[in-house]
Design a protein around this motif. Structure first.
Motif, mmCIF file in Angstrom:
data_model
loop_
_atom_site.group_PDB
_atom_site.id
_atom_site.type_symbol
_atom_site.label_atom_id
_atom_site.label_comp_id
_atom_site.label_asym_id
_atom_site.label_seq_id
_atom_site.Cartn_x
_atom_site.Cartn_y
_atom_site.Cartn_z
ATOM 1 N N SER A 138 0.898 1.784 -9.319
ATOM 2 C CA SER A 138 0.852 0.639 -10.231
ATOM 3 C C SER A 138 -0.555 0.100 -10.406
ATOM 4 C CB SER A 138 1.796 -0.467 -9.756
ATOM 5 O OG SER A 138 1.294 -1.136 -8.617
ATOM 6 N N ILE A 139 -1.289 0.003 -9.320
ATOM 7 C CA ILE A 139 -2.664 -0.508 -9.397
ATOM 8 C C ILE A 139 -3.531 0.434 -10.221
ATOM 9 C CG2 ILE A 139 -4.750 -0.955 -8.040
ATOM 10 C CD1 ILE A 139 -2.810 -1.958 -5.795
ATOM 11 N N ASP A 140 -3.457 1.723 -9.905
ATOM 12 C CA ASP A 140 -4.283 2.710 -10.607
ATOM 13 C C ASP A 140 -3.873 2.888 -12.064
ATOM 14 O OD1 ASP A 140 -5.720 3.101 -8.288
ATOM 15 O OD2 ASP A 140 -4.603 4.898 -7.693
ATOM 16 N N THR A 187 0.812 -1.223 0.000
ATOM 17 C CA THR A 187 0.000 0.000 0.000
ATOM 18 C C THR A 187 0.845 1.271 0.000
ATOM 19 O OG1 THR A 187 -0.373 0.244 2.391
ATOM 20 C CG2 THR A 187 -1.928 -1.163 1.168
ATOM 21 N N GLN A 218 3.013 1.078 -5.137
ATOM 22 C CA GLN A 218 1.973 0.087 -5.381
ATOM 23 C C GLN A 218 0.656 0.767 -5.765
ATOM 24 O OE1 GLN A 218 0.723 -2.624 -2.219
ATOM 25 N NE2 GLN A 218 0.327 -4.170 -3.789
ATOM 26 N N GLU A 219 0.316 1.841 -5.080
ATOM 27 C CA GLU A 219 -0.916 2.569 -5.423
ATOM 28 C C GLU A 219 -0.876 3.059 -6.871
ATOM 29 O OE1 GLU A 219 -3.589 2.659 -3.655
ATOM 30 O OE2 GLU A 219 -2.764 1.889 -1.786
ATOM 31 N N GLY A 229 -0.278 -3.433 -11.810
ATOM 32 C CA GLY A 229 -0.135 -3.915 -10.441
ATOM 33 C C GLY A 229 0.614 -5.230 -10.324
ATOM 34 N N GLU A 230 0.358 -6.174 -11.230
ATOM 35 C CA GLU A 230 1.048 -7.468 -11.183
ATOM 36 C C GLU A 230 2.539 -7.295 -11.460
ATOM 37 O OE1 GLU A 230 -0.052 -10.541 -10.283
ATOM 38 O OE2 GLU A 230 -1.890 -9.513 -9.691
#
Length: 94
Positions: free
Chosen positions: A71-73, A64, A68-69, A77-78
């Protein structure tokens, strides 16, 4: 640090992923993509002159954390999870 070049390469790879028109920093601690890239560049420079800068990187790479935030957005993310695992291997995080 024994694996300095590996860490610098990893940060370059991360910068390349972030330096995209599709990057979304909304849920990170950064205001703009340029802020993220400048931070990564500053940390790279600190590492090169012998300042470990690892504690800040551990926060940014942590679960978090801002990286990471982002990458996800931003839809990778993977890929970030693989980068984070490499980071942990390089710096010896548990």
């Amino acid at each position: 640090m024994d694996n300095l070049n590996d860490l610098l390469d990893l940060l370059t790879e991360l910068s390349n992923l972030i330096d995209s028109p599709n990057t979304d920093v909304t849920w990170s601690s950064f205001e703009t993509v340029e802020d993220v890239l400048m931070t990564i560049d500053t940390l790279r420079q600190q590492l090169k002159i012998g300042d470990r800068a690892i504690s800040e990187l551990e926060i940014l790479f942590g679960p978090t954390g801002s990286f990471q935030e982002i990458s996800i957005d931003s839809g990778w993310g993977e890929k970030f999870l693989k980068l984070a695992a490499r980071f942990d291997d390089i710096v010896g995080s548990k």
